[in-house]
Design a protein around this motif. Structure first.
Motif, PDB file in Angstrom:
ATOM      1  N   LYS A 151       0.832  -1.201   0.000  1.00 35.31           N
ATOM      2  CA  LYS A 151       0.000   0.000   0.000  1.00 35.31           C
ATOM      3  C   LYS A 151       0.875   1.264   0.000  1.00 35.31           C
ATOM      4  N   ALA A 152       1.946   1.201   0.813  1.00 40.70           N
ATOM      5  CA  ALA A 152       2.854   2.356   0.865  1.00 40.70           C
ATOM      6  C   ALA A 152       3.502   2.592  -0.490  1.00 40.70           C
ATOM      7  N   LEU A 153       3.842   1.502  -1.126  1.00 45.06           N
ATOM      8  CA  LEU A 153       4.462   1.622  -2.437  1.00 45.06           C
ATOM      9  C   LEU A 153       3.481   2.193  -3.459  1.00 45.06           C
ATOM     10  N   LEU A 154       2.255   1.708  -3.393  1.00 46.22           N
ATOM     11  CA  LEU A 154       1.243   2.184  -4.350  1.00 46.22           C
ATOM     12  C   LEU A 154       0.982   3.672  -4.173  1.00 46.22           C
ATOM     13  N   GLU A 155       1.118   4.136  -2.927  1.00 45.15           N
ATOM     14  CA  GLU A 155       0.834   5.545  -2.684  1.00 45.15           C
ATOM     15  C   GLU A 155       1.905   6.467  -3.253  1.00 45.15           C
ATOM     16  N   ARG A 156       2.988   5.857  -3.691  1.00 46.38           N
ATOM     17  CA  ARG A 156       4.012   6.675  -4.348  1.00 46.38           C
ATOM     18  C   ARG A 156       3.489   7.289  -5.645  1.00 46.38           C
ATOM     19  N   TRP A 157       2.524   6.595  -6.211  1.00 41.73           N
ATOM     20  CA  TRP A 157       1.956   7.102  -7.470  1.00 41.73           C
ATOM     21  C   TRP A 157       0.836   8.080  -7.126  1.00 41.73           C
ATOM     22  N   THR A 158       1.187   9.323  -7.136  1.00 38.61           N
ATOM     23  CA  THR A 158       0.191  10.341  -6.824  1.00 38.61           C
ATOM     24  C   THR A 158      -0.254  11.008  -8.115  1.00 38.61           C
ATOM     25  N   THR A 159      -1.414  11.570  -8.067  1.00 40.25           N
ATOM     26  CA  THR A 159      -1.904  12.257  -9.263  1.00 40.25           C
ATOM     27  C   THR A 159      -2.322  13.669  -8.886  1.00 40.25           C
ATOM     28  N   ALA A 160      -2.222  14.528  -9.867  1.00 37.19           N
ATOM     29  CA  ALA A 160      -2.678  15.904  -9.645  1.00 37.19           C
ATOM     30  C   ALA A 160      -4.203  15.925  -9.690  1.00 37.19           C
ATOM     31  N   GLY A 161      -4.766  16.947  -9.122  1.00 36.32           N
ATOM     32  CA  GLY A 161      -6.217  17.079  -9.164  1.00 36.32           C
ATOM     33  C   GLY A 161      -6.667  17.621 -10.499  1.00 36.32           C
ATOM     34  N   PRO A 162      -7.947  17.679 -10.701  1.00 34.65           N
ATOM     35  CA  PRO A 162      -8.456  18.231 -11.964  1.00 34.65           C
ATOM     36  C   PRO A 162      -8.129  19.714 -12.056  1.00 34.65           C
ATOM     37  N   SER A 163      -7.951  20.201 -13.255  1.00 35.41           N
ATOM     38  CA  SER A 163      -7.548  21.602 -13.433  1.00 35.41           C
ATOM     39  C   SER A 163      -8.761  22.518 -13.296  1.00 35.41           C
ATOM     40  N   ARG A 164      -8.457  23.788 -13.104  1.00 36.16           N
ATOM     41  CA  ARG A 164      -9.570  24.746 -12.974  1.00 36.16           C
ATOM     42  C   ARG A 164     -10.277  24.919 -14.312  1.00 36.16           C
ATOM     43  N   ILE A 165      -9.577  24.552 -15.375  1.00 31.21           N
ATOM     44  CA  ILE A 165     -10.238  24.599 -16.689  1.00 31.21           C
ATOM     45  C   ILE A 165     -11.426  23.646 -16.696  1.00 31.21           C
ATOM     46  N   LEU A 166     -11.210  22.483 -16.079  1.00 34.85           N
ATOM     47  CA  LEU A 166     -12.292  21.496 -16.035  1.00 34.85           C
ATOM     48  C   LEU A 166     -13.460  22.058 -15.224  1.00 34.85           C
ATOM     49  N   ASP A 167     -13.106  22.711 -14.114  1.00 37.35           N
ATOM     50  CA  ASP A 167     -14.176  23.282 -13.294  1.00 37.35           C
ATOM     51  C   ASP A 167     -15.014  24.257 -14.110  1.00 37.35           C
ATOM     52  N   LYS A 168     -14.285  25.088 -14.837  1.00 37.88           N
ATOM     53  CA  LYS A 168     -14.983  26.105 -15.624  1.00 37.88           C
ATOM     54  C   LYS A 168     -15.821  25.454 -16.726  1.00 37.88           C
ATOM     55  N   ARG A 169     -15.234  24.428 -17.283  1.00 37.86           N
ATOM     56  CA  ARG A 169     -15.918  23.734 -18.381  1.00 37.86           C
ATOM     57  C   ARG A 169     -17.210  23.080 -17.881  1.00 37.86           C
TER      58      ARG A 169
END
Lengths: 192, 583
Positions: free
Chosen positions: B16-34
């Motif tokens: 689980k600790a190893l898997l958490e190394r793969w982090t992702t960014a959140g959605p962009s504000r462009i998506l929010d606006k869209r």
């Protein structure tokens, strides 16, 4: 709140969206491997929620589970439409771009992250979604079973197989993960 | 349900600790606006069509890149920020399927508008957009397609960018090394699959195959023209004409290619479809690289072979003449054959093969058999005056000494220098005796010869010579060594003595070559013919501006003593090298 959103209440919709946007996007991205497509899927997921709010039945599952299920269906629809999954070069592209201008520590982290990502992407789709929902999104086995429309036993079996495959794929990092951490600390000290 | 199993699942902390190394960014504000815009449109009633799932169409999705310095997003075509030159990162996509976003672009600086113009024209989805398009201009989508788009590049120097790229590549390989060590086969397989996929995608791009074909044709045409020039260099064909031909051929190819692109895209080679043009140029470059690599390998192999050849030649070179090498071409060597006293199976002095015949014999009616001894000098021209005698003559009244002879071909019976009395060369007796024959020879026969025959020859037979039977002068053929075809052209290995140079004039520089600083070596393959002329001049490698012609002229003036083989003057292949140097 969903009803209000379904009737055009922008504030209600935005609150709903704000509450679920990150998990849904992360799930879509981890499933699909592309930021672009993940954002499209997230977009369509929320759009379909407000267009057909009656599709959500609170007595069956939580809204979160429902949204994950929509995302999953949209992702599989995308797989069907494109006829293939993300190719190797597309997946590694982001790592390469960011690796160019990052300090060493970031590089090491990204290398490890890239290996983990590749290992997850190498899993079969059903195992992958179960693993992502369980490990990354923290859904319970019951919730996952609701999302993927399978019974808990099947979800457990998929999770088990997924973990076995991951263990095999990430064996070097599991064996000396402490060593990696220590070397990373040394790098950090040097940088400081 | 599931507390116990979930606990069990949760116990895998390490993974689980190893898997958490793969982090992702959140959605962009462009998506929010869209999403917000989509929501508003959904309930505004302006759009009767469903936008859901619609945005999955690739022609509506424009991936954007993000500048970390100025916090702006630019079209995917940019590698560097047009504003401050910072390398862009693939951050978040931007959708242009709603008018508000498109209209907002007008607030941006002109450079960014140019960037946005790279994006595909979105499909017309609603009346608002149609109105906006119509208001923007009458040409609509086509105007956008044919626009000229600026490309912004980093102002960093080429060398530093190249160094940067190379360092990045090295770092990437460094990072992948542990993975390769862990699973070399799997890694190789994945790499091949990945690169194969990239290659397939590259080839599948529009115009790529056509561009590659054109490039291949172009290179083949150029190489053909160069080879033609090389071959016809000494035959007087106008070089200017060939160069003109090459230029016209190359120009035609480029024109054809441009026309094709123009017809297809309504643009020139670097036209309005940047991705197409880029693919085309990339395909042409790769085809050129591919062909030049092949040509390079062929030339390298050719040169290596030539070098080995020259090395072999120089090792066998006996003439101490500077810049001269023997031609080592393989020539059929004559069979060794049998010579001389082999019962007529050999040859003789005549130029063509003919079996020698004849023989002779003699004796002085002595009781003892003929004794062993050497054969006196043989000759077919000089008649026998004194027959051989095993016992040295005791001359009481000295007069002009006359040597004993036998009647036989001197080539078949070469002079014997041994200090021996004359005798029968086949006898085993050592007691000096002329044998029981008659006629003053040696042996059992009749006449002045040696052996059982009749006449002045050797061995059985009659009338002289050797070989049995009636007299016949033998000759030629492979056995005699005396025959042979001396009219052919020999190599240095085959001749008895090689051609010897008397004078070798040096070629002069031409004025053009001197002006153009041409240096190098002209290699000629020539024949030093048996009549003292330099003939059959061929150019192995030449130099431009008339230097090859000067070298050929100098070669023609060489004076030499022809090579010989078995006493005959023969023609011989030679390789001449003329070095042209400017000091």
């Amino acid at each position: 709140m969903l009803k209000r959103a379904g009737k055009g209440d922008q504030a209600a919709f935005l609150e709903l969206y704000d509450r679920h946007r990150e998990p849904i996007f992360r799930f879509a991205y981890r499933l699909l491997g592309s930021i672009d497509i993940a954002e499209d899927v997230t977009h369509d997921c929320f759009l379909s929620l407000i267009r057909r709010p009656e599709g959500f039945r609170p007595e069956r599952a939580s809204l979160r589970t429902y949204l994950f299920a929509i995302t999953r269906n949209l992702a599989f629809k995308h797989f069907r439409n494109t006829g293939r999954e993300t190719t190797l070069d597309e997946m590694t592209e982001e790592a390469q771009v960011s690796a160019r201008h990052a300090p060493l520590r970031k590089l090491l982290d990204e290398e490890l992250a890239a290996h983990v990502r590749d290992a997850v992407f190498s899993l079969p789709a059903l195992q992958r979604e179960a693993l992502i929902l369980y490990e990354y999104e923290g859904l319970s086995l019951n919730e996952i079973a609701g999302v993927v429309e399978a019974d808990v036993g099947a979800v457990k079996a998929r999770l088990y197989r997924a973990r076995e495959s991951l263990r095999r794929a990430l064996r070097p990092y599991l064996a000396d993960s402490s060593e990696l951490n220590s070397s990373r600390e040394i790098v950090t000290l040097k940088e400081a | 349900m599931g507390d116990e199993p979930e606990d069990k699942f949760n116990s895998d902390h390490e993974l689980k600790a190893l898997l958490e190394r793969w982090t992702t960014a959140g959605p962009s504000r462009i998506l929010d606006k869209r999403i917000e815009t989509s929501f508003l449109r959904e309930f505004s009633g302006a759009d009767g069509r469903s936008p859901a799932l619609h945005s999955l169409r690739p022609d509506e999705v424009v991936s954007m890149k993000f500048c970390s310095k100025c916090q702006e997003e630019f079209a995917d075509k940019f590698s560097f920020c047009p504003v401050d030159g910072t390398p862009l990162t693939a951050a978040s996509p931007k959708i242009v399927d709603d008018p508000s976003v498109t209209v907002s672009k007008n607030d941006q600086p002109p450079a960014i508008q140019a960037a946005a113009a790279y994006t595909e024209q979105p499909e017309v989805t609603d009346t608002t957009w149609t109105a906006a398009s119509a208001a923007a201009g009458t040409t609509g989508a086509l105007a956008l397609r044919d626009e000229y788009h600026l490309t912004f590049l980093s102002d960093e120097g080429l060398t530093s960018r190249l160094t940067h790229e190379l360092r990045d590549t090295a770092r990437q390989y460094q990072l992948t090394w542990p993975e390769f060590k862990r699973d070399p086969f799997g890694f190789t397989k994945r790499t091949i699959v990945g690169y194969g996929g990239m290659l397939r995608k590259f080839l599948a791009k529009p115009n790529v195959m056509v561009a590659m074909g054109c490039a291949v044709l172009g290179v083949i045409a150029l190489v053909g023209a160069v080879m033609l020039m090389d071959r016809t260099q000494s035959s007087g064909v106008s070089k200017a004409g060939l160069i003109t031909f090459s230029i016209i051929a190359g120009g035609l190819l480029v024109a054809l290619f441009s026309t094709w692109l123009g017809r297809e895209r309504g643009a020139a080679v670097m036209g309005a479809e940047p991705s197409d043009s880029r693919s085309v140029v990339a395909a042409m470059i790769s085809a050129f690289v591919f062909l030049f690599v092949i040509l390079g390998v062929v030339v390298a192999i050719d040169r290596r072979g030539g070098g080995l050849l020259a090395q072999n030649n120089s090792a066998e070179e006996e003439l101490q003449v500077e810049q001269m090498l023997d031609i080592p071409d393989e020539q059929p060597t004559p069979d060794p054959g049998t010579a001389g006293l082999n019962k007529g199976a050999g040859g003789g002095s005549k130029p063509k093969f003919e079996r020698p015949q004849g023989g002779g014999g003699g004796g002085r009616e002595e009781s003892k058999p003929a004794s062993f001894g050497k054969v006196p000098q043989a000759s077919l021209d000089v008649p026998q005056v004194v027959a051989p005698d095993p016992k040295p003559p005791q001359i009481k009244n000295p007069s002009l000494p006359v040597a004993a002879t036998v009647v036989a071909d001197p080539l078949l019976v070469p002079p014997d220098a041994r200090v021996l009395p004359y005798g029968d060369y086949k006898s085993k007796s050592t007691d000096p005796s002329s044998g029981p024959g008659t006629g003053n020879g040696i042996g059992t026969g009749t006449g002045g010869g040696i052996g059982p025959g009749e006449g002045g020859g050797l061995g059985p037979g009659r009338g002289g010579n050797i070989g049995g039977g009636d007299f016949r002068a033998g000759g030629g053929g492979p056995g005699g060594g005396g025959g042979g075809d001396y009219s052919k052209i020999f190599t240095g290995r085959e001749v008895t003595s090689k051609a010897r140079l008397i004078s070798k004039p040096e070629p002069q520089y031409t004025e053009d070559a001197r002006k153009n600083q041409i240096t190098g070596t002209v290699v000629l393959k020539v024949v030093f013919s048996s009549n003292g002329q330099v003939t059959n001049i061929r150019t192995v490698s030449g130099l431009p501006y008339g230097l090859t012609e000067r070298a050929i002229a100098a070669a023609r003036q060489i004076k030499f003593v022809p090579a010989t083989k078995d006493g005959h003057q023969v023609s011989m292949w030679m390789q001449l090298e003329y070095n042209f140097n400017l000091y």
